[in-house]
Design an enzyme around this catalytic site. Structure first.
Site, short mmCIF file in Angstrom:
data_model
loop_
_atom_site.label_atom_id
_atom_site.label_comp_id
_atom_site.label_asym_id
_atom_site.label_seq_id
_atom_site.Cartn_x
_atom_site.Cartn_y
_atom_site.Cartn_z
N ASN A 9 17.07 36.63 54.75
CA ASN A 9 18.53 36.62 54.91
C ASN A 9 19.12 37.54 53.84
O ASN A 9 19.16 37.18 52.68
CB ASN A 9 19.02 35.17 54.74
N LYS A 11 22.13 38.41 53.43
CA LYS A 11 23.52 38.06 53.06
C LYS A 11 24.40 39.32 53.06
O LYS A 11 24.20 40.18 53.91
CB LYS A 11 23.53 37.34 51.71
N HIS A 95 24.69 28.31 57.94
CA HIS A 95 24.23 28.49 56.56
C HIS A 95 25.23 27.81 55.61
O HIS A 95 26.44 27.81 55.88
CB HIS A 95 24.12 29.98 56.24
N GLU A 97 26.55 28.72 52.97
CA GLU A 97 27.65 29.58 52.52
C GLU A 97 28.74 29.67 53.60
O GLU A 97 29.92 29.79 53.28
CB GLU A 97 27.10 30.97 52.14
N GLU A 167 17.71 23.84 53.66
CA GLU A 167 18.04 24.57 52.44
C GLU A 167 18.94 23.72 51.55
O GLU A 167 20.16 23.68 51.77
CB GLU A 167 18.79 25.86 52.79
N GLY A 173 19.92 30.46 45.60
CA GLY A 173 20.39 31.47 44.66
C GLY A 173 20.46 31.00 43.22
O GLY A 173 21.04 31.67 42.37
N SER A 213 15.66 29.61 46.71
CA SER A 213 14.88 30.16 45.59
C SER A 213 13.38 30.22 45.85
O SER A 213 12.58 29.98 44.95
CB SER A 213 15.19 29.37 44.31
P1 PGA Z 1 17.78 32.32 47.98
O1 PGA Z 1 18.66 32.15 49.31
O2 PGA Z 1 16.36 32.58 48.43
O3 PGA Z 1 18.38 33.51 47.28
O4 PGA Z 1 17.90 31.07 47.20
C1 PGA Z 1 18.18 31.44 50.42
C2 PGA Z 1 19.21 31.40 51.53
O5 PGA Z 1 20.41 31.28 51.24
O6 PGA Z 1 18.87 31.49 52.73
#
Ligand code: PGA
Length: 255
Positions: A9, A11, A95, A97, A167, A173, A213
């Site tokens: 992803n 983003k 997601h 976010e 997640e 992140g 992460s």
């Molecule tokens: P990350 O993001 O690997 O940077 O923690 C995962 C995601 O949001 O799908």
């Protein structure tokens, strides 16, 4: 055995030029991995070019979101039909976010899943608890509500292709990943819920990815867990080497 998936992803990173460079590198380093579904999920503006670059490769294309209507006066929105026309196969839906910054709810997630499936695309439905919810011992309740809300009114045959991604919001992140045991517990719960809602064959076949992460250093132990069938990767998907290492380690665990 469920076929694992490693999905990157991106983003809101990578303009068209940066995307082309990353995909060219990626194709070179993952071409010989054949037991993992490898997916890149760039921003909308990159999809058309990246889709062309991926023709006849072992990397599939995904989008980060889509609207539920087919077409119409919805300024700023993109439909599943449009995504299909640029060779998308997957679409991430819900997601954290999107839930946190753009008002996504279980109800809108449900509507988007329908649009994605109606157009022959595969939704990757994201669920996960916040830190506060985990600290208040509400993880199971929150994730159960998200999964059952997302799938409300959808039949077993209809959701057959769907992928789920667990997640935990506190792990996205942050550099703080869930332990393999913490992730496995929630994955097993989701699988159990799918069995309750549908059948054991649906639940046994359903791919459930872990995200938050995931890095080359921690992926092996996560992938060894029984109910973890791959990863949804943010930060570590933005460089060809680290993304390839994630796909390769997953391939080795499943060989
Ligand atoms: P990350 O993001 O690997 O940077 O923690 C995962 C995601 O949001 O799908």
């Amino acid at each position: 055995m469920r076929r694992p998936m490693i999905a990157g992803n991106w983003k809101m990173y990578k303009d068209v030029n940066e995307a082309a460079a990353l995909v060219a590198d990626l194709k070179r380093v993952v071409f010989d991995i054949d037991n993992v579904d490898i997916v890149v999920i760039p921003p909308f503006t990159d999809l058309s070019d990246v889709g062309e670059m991926l023709i006849e490769s072992n990397i599939a294309l995904g989008a980060q979101n889509c609207f539920w209507e087919r077409e119409g006066a919805f300024t700023g929105e993109i439909s599943a039909k449009m995504l299909k026309s640029v060779r998308c196969v997957y679409v991430t839906i819900g997601h954290s976010e999107r839930r946190k910054y753009f008002g996504e709810t279980d109800e809108t997630v449900n509507r988007r899943i329908k649009a994605v499936l109606d157009n022959g695309l595969v939704p990757i439905v994201c669920v996960g608890e916040t830190l506060e919810e985990r600290e208040n011992a509400r993880t199971i309740e929150v994730v159960r509500t998200q999964v059952s809300g997302a799938l409300k009114g959808l039949s077993e045959e209809y959701i057959e292709p769907m992928v789920i991604a667990y997640e935990p919001v506190w792990a996205i992140g942050t550099g703080r990943t869930a332990t393999p045991g913490q992730a496995q517990e929630v994955h097993a719960m989701i699988r159990g819920l799918l069995k309750e809602m549908y059948s054991s064959s649906l639940s046994e076949g359903k791919r459930i990815l872990y995200g938050g992460s995931v890095k080359p250093e921690n992926i092996e132990d996560l992938m060894k867990e029984e109910d973890i069938d791959g990863g949804l990767i943010g930060g570590a998907s933005l460089k060809a080497d680290s993304f390839a290492a994630l796909a390769q380690t997953t391939s080795d665990v499943y060989s």
